[in-house]
Design a protein around this motif. Sequence first.
Motif: not given
Length: 336
Positions: A13-17, A84-107
């Motif tokens: 939830a924190a990442l999606l926000r 299309e990968p979702a970016a944060n306000t810094r334009g980053e599309i590669l994220h981190r969850l549980q210490g591992k790389p993560a990404a969020v895309v539209n279904k």
Amino acid sequence: MAVYTEVPQDEAAALLRELQLGELTALRGIQGGIENTNYFATTVLDGAETEHVLTVFERLGFEQLPYYLRLMKHLAQKGIPVPEPAANTRGEILHRLQGKPAAVVNKLAGHSELRPSVVHCEAVGAMLARMHLAGQDFAMQQPNLRGLAWWNETVPVVLPHLSDDQATLIRSELAYQNHVAAQPAFKALPHGPVHADLFRDNVMFDGDRLCGFFDFYFAGNDSWLFDLAVTLNDWCIFHGDEAADGLHDERRAHAMLASYQSVRPLTAAERQLLPAMLRAGALRFWLSRLWDWHLPREAAMLKPHDPGHFERVLRERVRQARDLADSLRDAGGVPA
């Protein structure tokens, strides 16, 4: 279903926000796939409900993933229907969850067509050609990590698990593919970014309408012909029937090849090497399924694919190489 990494709902939830996608209302594991952990994530933003796909990468590292994610964004911006990968306000599309790389895309809309018709094969062929052309000016470079170098490394690892007959086949085919790869005609094949895993479950349809390609996490720079061969080996092969499993479906193959070539005609070298690349595609997936079957990783839910199907495909591609060349000629697949 494979879930290697359990993602707490509050962390997702924190990442999606952070990505400004709204408030998470549901998180559920996705059936299918054995490489990564995948979830459907439902969010609500301004009263509207939206579906996303959250992926936690299990094998690929932070240094490799920008290629895949940037390729997807590049293709999406070129009008190819891909997530299309979702970016944060810094334009980053590669994220981190549980210490591992993560990404969020539209279904993507639609569903996978596991019993494709000629119409579905035509749509996939044309879109694959469009995708290849759209990727020509993608600046990043990364080899196909499941290409020939990986085959040479992995065959010795799986050999102890094979029968004598299987070992003879896999050694023989690996030697043949090394011979093909050394030829000038092979080195001259048109190449660029490829999907490299465009199976039926990685394409979405709504009826006969193609909604998109997804799961680009085996992508890399390789010959476009290899990508086409991998696709033909899944979409234009009989599946499941005990008597016909692994056999070539001439009607669907003609449709896919003709449709692909209506967008990007094959070169003379591609027409000549298509039977060899069909064998290469079968070897690649027989080998990776052998790896997953005999050397599995722990997962909360995991059902590896049966390697026997692609063993049968490879045997048929080897046995019928000349007959296959003849059957594809009408679609412009290979020369007389």
